[in-house]
Enzyme design. Structure first.
Site, mmCIF file in Angstrom:
data_model
loop_
_atom_site.group_PDB
_atom_site.id
_atom_site.type_symbol
_atom_site.label_atom_id
_atom_site.label_comp_id
_atom_site.label_asym_id
_atom_site.label_seq_id
_atom_site.Cartn_x
_atom_site.Cartn_y
_atom_site.Cartn_z
ATOM 1 C CE LYS A 60 8.531 -71.414 31.485
ATOM 2 N NZ LYS A 60 8.810 -71.680 32.912
ATOM 3 C CB SER A 135 5.533 -70.411 34.575
ATOM 4 O OG SER A 135 6.858 -70.874 34.717
ATOM 5 C CB SER A 159 7.643 -73.303 36.725
ATOM 6 O OG SER A 159 6.888 -72.237 37.231
#
Lengths: 455, 450
Positions: A60, A135, A159
């Site tokens: 990420k 996210s 997330s």
């Protein structure tokens, strides 16, 4: 080489060890796939083309990577190239991995749809008009479309679990402090947890055993060595699973169907079930929103453009809203009404879980009330993420480990999911239970049909 | 200090906030060197102290130990469990947009330090935090040097217990001595490792001679020496007297001292006071210190200068001035005590002797570290008009007989042994003979015996 399709990290590693294929070829295979498909999915913010003959993994874009641009999907960091690695990244590199790309996310991890990214929304590989969740939407999407054999995500409250659930893969959120946050661009420091998003349970166990453990650069890490989760995967004791009725309000029918199906499988495997009472997740929404906003406002104060990155005019609307609200709940006269009350309730939620874990070993509950929503839905709700993640927030508030996994498909051919929540540091129990379920069901072939679309 | 204004009596109400940089090897939350003074700008920095994305603070244990040491030396109550808080404000020299400090649970609180007069100055709190970087204004531009950012800083706050500048001076100098004595800081004001922020007001004295704290307080900043602290407060007294004369209450505000002009200038009024939005630092868990470790730290604290001065006055009837000077340099005080013990002078001459020895130690241009040398200087200084030669001869013989080892040492060529023997004769003769004569006779005797 389409026969590689769907091979997890360990499976690829075995092929490489057996000299069936070279790591370089594996890396190229993924680069080719990214080139071919990522224009549609938009799972990556940055792709790293320098193939150094190591096993690829996606990370990420809020984990700092030495020499690789790290943006947290915000234009504030459009030009930011760290000269240090996040501890998570360091551990991956020392264990034979190479970063194939940095995955898209909601800017600063503010959101649950990956639509607040300054680099465009990521699409759900199951249906491109739907969101992948967030996210860590980029991480979940690239794993489910097999543009990476596994990815690292981060979770503040949902997330990892929620995008993994919506993309039909496995999302593991460890105990708070089990994995170092050093070099992870902070969203809300007292919640943030890095964790793996994978195609199978053994990869979760393997990656977690690499990532977990004390780090001297993060004072909040737990001083306990990581367990060898992998070798103990098939050991299993008879466990009791708690069902919290508060977590089943307004949940989509197909998710409930998936739950009934899953329950039968676990029963068949010898697990016992028990009804439990937990504080309603509705309370978690306000506790989480207040504390998270306060920490966000504080954590974003350093992005002034003096030492690195662009200045504050590059912040997007969502970040600005959060900074305003966070400063409000901390300001004189409001601190005791909001922040302090929220902390008190946080302690109560923790105590509530601790009490329940005297009676049961694990908790089984939905991850999200619905399957993946359509693009643009989030704009209709000012607290979209907080509402959609209400089943994820209690465990995040308490800092408990949890894992989400696919249980089937709804009528629109989108994955349904459930989560198992464990007591503090009970990662192994979660993995063993998930592994038993996987052996029995192969997650009803959901994961497999996910990447089949992306041959 | 009391001042008559419009037929009313006012009294100075003065307190201090003191910032002290700790002399640790590394910074508070990263492992960059902490010794920033005079280094090339931005060379002692890393992603952590520059507040780069994702970087986390890792507390310096030594700095925590030093803060406990300070709190204990200042007789504070101790929080054996503490945490850090974030204090938010925007300034280019503050890398993270917040300072990691302590708000609700300082390491030490409710302490005190006595003055020589016996007056007690109360210490409100002692807490640990991090220093900021430095702004350099040059040719219309502002540059930032982050070498100092993250250096461990201890804040000590006193109650407004001073009513005159002399007491304040004694207190602050004493504090500086303590910091050096317990080896926690260089406490160098010119280099900024000890910084003072006086806060003051003038209060009306009530008929029973008590006061109520007035409704305002002026905080003074930018002060880097005792001298400037005194000047700034003196200027402020004048300024506030003038306002009160006109029937006005001075504003609550922060004022900066301009050393070139010798005046204070308003920086921030009460209405502009910042809201720091404190909350507990989530990146550092609660830190606990156990009783054993606390006891170990306590055991490391030596006799403090003020206590030493008091003891010298009490034990040797030494004057206050000399006791304070000796106490400032503990090695001198130690020599002083050794010499006096050797001389074991009778109580009658005690004070005179003590004063004279103190004089020798304080006024010597060369570094003294040999007690015998000091005894010699002392003996010469009292220069007896005449002395008893028979007594001298007896004493010399007796000392040689009683100190066979020293005598042998001398005969074998160890010249310094003679001074020891001189000292021994001195004791017997109670200083009633010149050292050179003793030495002469000793050498003669020893040579004859060869």
């Amino acid at each position: 080489m389409s026969e590689l399709l769907g091979f997890g990290v360990l499976q690829l590693k075995r092929l490489i060890t057996a000299k069936k294929i070279s790591a370089k070829e594996v890396f190229n295979y993924f680069l080719e796939r990214i080139k071919k498909y990522d224009r549609q999915i938009n799972g990556y913010v940055t792709v790293c083309n320098n193939n150094d003959g190591k096993l690829p993994i996606a990370v990420k874009d809020n984990f700092c990577t030495n020499g690789i641009r790290t943006t947290a999907s915000s234009k504030v960091l459009d030009n930011f190239v760290p000269n240090y690695n996040a501890e998570v990244v360091d551990r991956l590199l020392t264990n034979g991995f190479s970063i194939i790309g940095k995955t898209n996310m909601d800017a600063w991890a503010h959101g649950s749809s990956t639509e607040t990214s300054d680099y465009g929304a990521t699409k759900n590989p199951w249906n491109l008009s739907h969101i992948p969740g967030g996210s860590s939407g980029g991480s979940a999407a690239v794993v489910s479309s097999y543009l990476a054999p596994a990815a690292i995500g981060s979770e503040t409250a949902g997330s990892i679990r929620q995008p993994a659930g919506w993309c039909g893969v496995i999302g593991f959120k460890p105990t708070y402090g089990r994995v170092s946050r050093f070099g992870l661009i902070a969203m809300a420091s007292s919640f943030d947890c890095p964790g793996p998003i994978t195609l199978n349970t053994e990869d979760s166990a393997y990656l977690l055993s690499i990532l977990a453990g004390k780090d001297n650069k993060d004072a909040t890490t737990i001083d306990k060595p990581a367990e060898d989760y992998l070798s103990k995967l098939s050991d299993r004791e008879p466990l009791t699973i708690g069902i919290p009725e508060e977590y089943f309000n307004e949940v989509q029918k197909e998710t409930i169907d998936g739950f009934e199906k899953t329950k039968q499988v676990f029963k068949k495997l010898g697990y016992k079930f028990k009804k439990i009472k937990l504080i309603s997740p509705e309370y978690a929404i306000s506790v989480y929103t207040i504390i998270q906003r306060a920490e966000v406002a504080s954590n974003l104060a350093r992005f002034d453009g003096i030492r690195f990155g662009n200045n504050k005019s590059y912040f997007g609307f969502e970040a600005k809203k959060r900074i305003m609200l966070g400063n409000f709940v901390l300001s004189a006269g409001y601190y005791s009404a909001f922040y302090q009350q929220a902390q008190k309730l946080r302690d109560k939620i923790k105590a509530d879980f601790v009490k329940v874990f005297h009676d049961v070993d694990l908790i089984l509950a939905p991850v999200v009330p619905t399957t993946a929503l359509k693009l643009g839905e989030f704009e209709k709700y000012p607290f979209f993420g907080e509402l959609i993640d209400k089943f994820n927030e209690p465990a995040a508030i308490a800092g408990l480990p949890a894992v989400s996994f696919p249980t089937g498909l709804d009528k629109n051919n989108l994955p349904t999911s459930l989560q198992l929540i464990g007591n503090y540091l009970q990662e192994l129990k979660l993995l063993q239970t998930l592994y038993a379920f996987e052996q029995e069901t192969k997650f009803f072939n959901v994961i497999k049909s996910g990447f089949k679309k992306w041959k | 200090m009391e001042i008559e204004i419009n037929n009313k009596t006012y009294r100075l109400v003065l307190g201090f906030e003191i910032h002290l940089e700790l002399a640790t090897k590394s910074k508070m939350f990263c492992r960059c060197p902490a010794d920033w003074f005079g280094q090339k700008p931005n060379t002692l920095v890393c992603p952590i102290c520059l507040g780069f994305p994702g970087c986390l603070p890792y507390p310096n244990e030594k700095a925590i130990e030093f803060t406990y040491k300070i709190a204990l030396a200042l007789n504070c109550k101790i929080n054996s469990e503490f945490y850090f808080d974030r204090k938010h404000y925007f300034y280019p020299d503050l890398p993270k947009g917040y300072q990691i400090t302590q708000w609700n649970r300082p390491i030490g609180y409710s302490g005190y330090l006595n003055l020589l007069s016996g007056k007690k100055i109360r210490i409100t709190r002692v807490h640990l935090e991090e220093d900021t970087g430095k702004l350099i204004h040059r040719q219309g531009k502002t540059l930032v040097d982050y070498n100092r950012a993250g250096v461990p800083l201890v804040e000590i706050v006193t109650e407004p217990d001073f009513d005159n500048l002399e007491d304040a001076k004694e207190f602050l100098e004493n504090l500086q001595l303590i910091f050096r004595k317990i080896r926690v800081s260089t406490a160098n004001m010119e280099k900024g490792s000890m910084r003072l922020e006086p806060n003051m007001s003038l209060a009306e004295v009530k008929p029973d001679s008590s006061i109520d704290l007035p409704d305002y307080k002026v905080e003074l900043k930018n002060i880097n020496s005792f001298r400037f602290a005194k000047k700034a407060v003196e200027y402020e007294i004048k300024r506030q007297v003038e306002l009160i004369k006109q029937g006005k209450l001075p504003d609550q505000e922060t004022r900066g001292y301009n050393e070139d002009k010798g005046i204070t200038v308003s920086q921030r009024k009460k209405e502009e006071a910042l809201d720091y939005r404190y909350f507990p630092e989530p990146d550092i868990p609660v830190i606990r210190i156990n009783k054993q470790d606390l006891a170990k730290i306590k055991a490391q604290i030596p006799e403090l200068p003020i206590d030493l001065a008091k003891r010298l006055i009490k034990t040797y009837s030494l004057s206050k001035e000399k006791a304070v000077i000796l106490a400032k340099k503990s090695n001198l005080a130690k020599l002083f005590e050794t010499v006096l013990k050797r001389l074991k002078s009778s109580p009658a001459v005690k004070q005179k002797t003590a004063e004279k020895i103190a004089n020798i130690l304080i006024n010597s241009r060369v570094k003294l570290n040999d007690p015998d040398e000091i005894i010699k200087l002392y003996t010469e200084s009292i220069k007896p008009a005449s002395y008893d030669k028979t007594k001298l001869a007896t004493a010399v013989k007796q000392v040689i007989a009683n100190n066979a080892q020293a005598a042998t040492d001398y005969k074998r060529g160890k010249e310094s042994a003679i001074m020891y023997l001189v000292g021994q004769c001195m004791r017997i003769l109670k200083g009633q003979a010149p050292a050179n004569k003793i030495k002469e006779l000793l050498i003669k005797e020893l040579n004859q015996a060869k």
